[in-house]
Design a protein around this motif. Structure first.
Motif, PDB file in Angstrom:
ATOM      1  N   THR A  77       0.841  -1.196   0.000  1.00 65.20           N
ATOM      2  CA  THR A  77       0.000   0.000   0.000  1.00 65.20           C
ATOM      3  C   THR A  77       0.877   1.248   0.000  1.00 65.20           C
ATOM      4  OG1 THR A  77      -0.022  -0.087   2.381  1.00 65.20           O
ATOM      5  CG2 THR A  77      -1.865  -1.113   1.269  1.00 65.20           C
ATOM      6  N   GLY A  78       0.255   2.345  -0.416  1.00 71.18           N
ATOM      7  CA  GLY A  78       0.905   3.647  -0.244  1.00 71.18           C
ATOM      8  C   GLY A  78       2.109   3.875  -1.139  1.00 71.18           C
ATOM      9  N   ALA A 123      -4.725   6.215  -1.043  1.00 68.62           N
ATOM     10  CA  ALA A 123      -3.633   5.478  -0.400  1.00 68.62           C
ATOM     11  C   ALA A 123      -3.609   4.018  -0.829  1.00 68.62           C
ATOM     12  CB  ALA A 123      -3.777   5.571   1.120  1.00 68.62           C
ATOM     13  N   ARG A 147       4.499   8.798  -2.377  1.00 70.91           N
ATOM     14  CA  ARG A 147       5.354   9.327  -1.297  1.00 70.91           C
ATOM     15  C   ARG A 147       6.082  10.581  -1.773  1.00 70.91           C
ATOM     16  NH1 ARG A 147       6.756   4.469   2.675  1.00 70.91           N
ATOM     17  NH2 ARG A 147       4.826   3.378   2.329  1.00 70.91           N
ATOM     18  N   ILE A 161       1.324   1.924   9.055  1.00 65.80           N
ATOM     19  CA  ILE A 161       0.303   2.792   8.460  1.00 65.80           C
ATOM     20  C   ILE A 161      -0.559   3.377   9.566  1.00 65.80           C
ATOM     21  CG2 ILE A 161      -1.685   2.896   6.893  1.00 65.80           C
ATOM     22  CD1 ILE A 161       0.381   1.936   5.135  1.00 65.80           C
ATOM     23  N   ILE A 213       0.246   9.481   2.326  1.00 67.28           N
ATOM     24  CA  ILE A 213      -0.076   8.620   1.176  1.00 67.28           C
ATOM     25  C   ILE A 213      -1.528   8.759   0.747  1.00 67.28           C
ATOM     26  CG2 ILE A 213       1.782   6.994   1.738  1.00 67.28           C
ATOM     27  CD1 ILE A 213      -0.368   5.060   2.783  1.00 67.28           C
ATOM     28  N   GLY A 214      -2.301   9.529   1.479  1.00 65.14           N
ATOM     29  CA  GLY A 214      -3.682   9.797   1.081  1.00 65.14           C
ATOM     30  C   GLY A 214      -4.257  10.851   2.001  1.00 65.14           C
ATOM     31  N   VAL A 221      -3.972   9.796   5.594  1.00 69.49           N
ATOM     32  CA  VAL A 221      -3.393   8.452   5.706  1.00 69.49           C
ATOM     33  C   VAL A 221      -1.880   8.608   5.653  1.00 69.49           C
ATOM     34  CG1 VAL A 221      -3.361   6.099   4.817  1.00 69.49           C
ATOM     35  CG2 VAL A 221      -5.393   7.538   4.479  1.00 69.49           C
TER      36      VAL A 221
END
Ligand SMILES: [Zn+2]
Lengths: 387, 139
Positions: A2-3, A272, A6, A365, A235-236, A383
């Motif tokens: 995930t993510g 994310a 960056r 996370i 990331i979100g 996120v």
């Protein structure tokens, strides 16, 4: 994994002393916080090119004044909002090249949210026509009415609401900076025995009402890699607004369609690329237990009407699968006017591994959620992830 | 009222809401009703939230509703006195856009409030301020 996104990171966080009746100005608290967060990152105030004050009534003249206070270096991004939404917008501004170093900041001094905000005058003061204070409905009263409706509508277990402040006091006892940790543990019986504020809410079920400041610095990937702190990547993130401020209320109040928290969460989680199971630690705006219960529902951890049961299952407690508000939250750590940044700061510290006795094991996370305005009418979600 | 003179906050009667406060003074609760789509709008905005028409008429409502939710406030601001007071979100029958009005109870023990209870809008004179305010009483 995930993510993947960056491009911007939280590189500095700082909270001033949090207490009732600080003999400080708002400006001084904000300045201390900004300087502290920049120093932690190893950045200079001359590098700041984005400003997001957290005051709900922010005019552009406030950005102008802070531009001068910070030395008159050009500010190329100026925004408003709550801290989670601010982090989301700062990251977005950085990704599109509008700014490189954005500071989100807030201070509160001798400006209570609770019943103390109305002073005894010798004549009835005049306020805006539909202002809730005409009817003595300050914030605790709104959340009391929301709790009352929820208990009735979903036949929810009353004790699960009283359990929340008990668990938050436990967290605060592991947080030396918290307002309530030094007072020791409380039980559900203590909660019910504390004085009634606005039925059904007792004193121990209401958020604190104190002074204090904080700041959060978001920087570009290039700058973040050179900072003194471990970068916590954004990331979100998203925000949403559904209504005005405690004036228009719709029926049903708990709408199955969902509102701002649901919308902001869907956007942020989608960006994310995470699911609920990916989250290791969270900061969920928690002015009252009902807020957390409804957050969990709107964020999709459970269905409408199941939030109190879900909370009682223990997912949010320190030994749960998504420890939340590990600093003690707004009931036991600090509620400083617009405390939305406090949740983000705690999640950042958890992801860095700085939380000592209350440290969650190896979180990767984290999510921070802010809410407000006619209860769940306004939301921000960020996120966050470590390397 | 318990405290004399009345020291709680009162609305400043903004110019765009003058017809509303004139209505309250003659004991009528007026809500902007849209002449284009028929929706009621509370709190008042300059245009209808459903169709954005500015063709609105301040229209008298039936004047009763049901308690959507409430709180009995034991710790109010100092100017609200020491006795607990009832705060109610009253859901009105006028539709389709829901109308929910915030107000205080009068003429009852607030501890007797319950969700779903029928209440009517009543009017209270505040002589020291030359003001008439709406309240909710058991129907
Ligand atoms: Zn219309």
């Amino acid at each position: 994994m995930t993510g993947q996104k960056r491009k911007a990171a939280i590189v500095g966080v700082y909270a001033t002393e949090q207490a009732r009746g600080l003999e400080r100005s708002i400006w001084s608290l904000e300045l201390e916080a900004i300087k502290g967060a920049l120093a932690e990152a190893g950045l200079s105030h001359t590098q700041v090119d984005g400003l997001i004050p957290m005051d709900y009534d922010t005019p552009i003249s406030l950005h102008m004044a802070w531009t001068e206070q910070l030395g008159g270096h050009p500010i190329t991004y100026m925004s408003i909002g709550n801290a989670s939404g601010g982090v989301a917008k700062a990251a977005s501004a950085i990704e599109t090249g509008l700014a490189n170093v954005v500071v989100i900041y807030f201070g509160n001094a001798n400006n209570p949210n609770g019943p103390r905000q109305l002073k005894m005058l010798d004549r009835a003061p005049r306020v805006k026509d539909w202002m809730f204070l005409v009817h003595g409905a300050y914030m605790s009263v709104w959340y009391a009415m929301w709790t009352q409706l929820y208990l009735h509508e979903f036949k929810a277990e009353r004790d699960y609401f009283a359990e929340y402040p008990v668990k938050m006091r436990e967290n605060a006892m592991l947080n030396p900076a918290s307002l309530m940790g030094s007072r020791g543990p409380i039980t559900i019986e203590d909660v019910y025995a504390s004085r009634m504020i606005a039925s059904p809410l007792h004193l121990f079920e209401c958020s604190l009402d104190n002074d204090g400041g904080y700041a959060i610095v978001v920087a570009s990937e290039e700058i973040a890699r050179d900072c003194k702190t471990k970068p916590i990547w954004v990331i979100g993130g998203a925000e949403a607004m559904y209504t005005d401020g405690y004036q228009t209320i719709t029926a049903p109040w708990n709408d199955p369609k969902g509102a701002a928290v649901k919308r902001a969460t869907e956007i942020a989680f989608g960006q994310a690329g995470i699911t609920h199971d990916d989250i290791d630690v969270a900061g969920l705006y928690d002015c009252f237990a009902i807020t957390v219960v409804r957050n969990l529902e709107e964020m999709g951890f459970c269905k409408l009407g199941e939030g109190a049961d879900y909370m009682h299952e223990g997912h949010l407690w320190l030994d749960g699968n998504m420890p939340s508000n590990t600093d003690g939250g707004l009931l036991a750590n600090s509620h400083n006017g617009n405390p939305s940044g406090m949740h983000t700061i705690e999640v950042v510290r958890q992801l860095r591994g700085e939380c000592g006795a209350r440290q969650v094991k190896d979180p990767k996370i984290g999510v921070s959620l802010a809410q407000g305005a006619s209860v769940h009418g306004l939301a921000g979600v960020a996120v966050l992830a470590r390397d | 009222m318990e405290i004399e003179p009345y020291l709680r906050p009162l609305p400043m009667k903004e110019p765009q809401n003058e017809p509303f406060w004139e209505g309250i003074a003659r004991h009528e609760f007026l809500v902007p009703k849209c002449n284009n789509c028929g929706d009621w709008n509370w709190v008042p905005y300059p245009a209808c939230r459903t169709c954005l028409s500015e063709d609105l008429t301040w229209t008298k409502i039936a004047g009763h509703g049901t308690v959507m939710t409430f709180s009995v406030v034991h710790r109010g601001p100092p100017t609200f006195g020491k006795e607990p007071y009832g705060t109610v979100l009253l859901e009105l029958p006028e539709r389709p856009r829901s109308l929910v009005i915030l107000g205080n109870t009068t003429g009852m023990n607030p501890e007797d409030l319950h969700i779903g209870m029928r209440m009517k809008i009543v009017y209270e004179e505040i002589p020291s301020e030359d003001f008439v305010m709406y309240r909710f009483a058991p129907a």
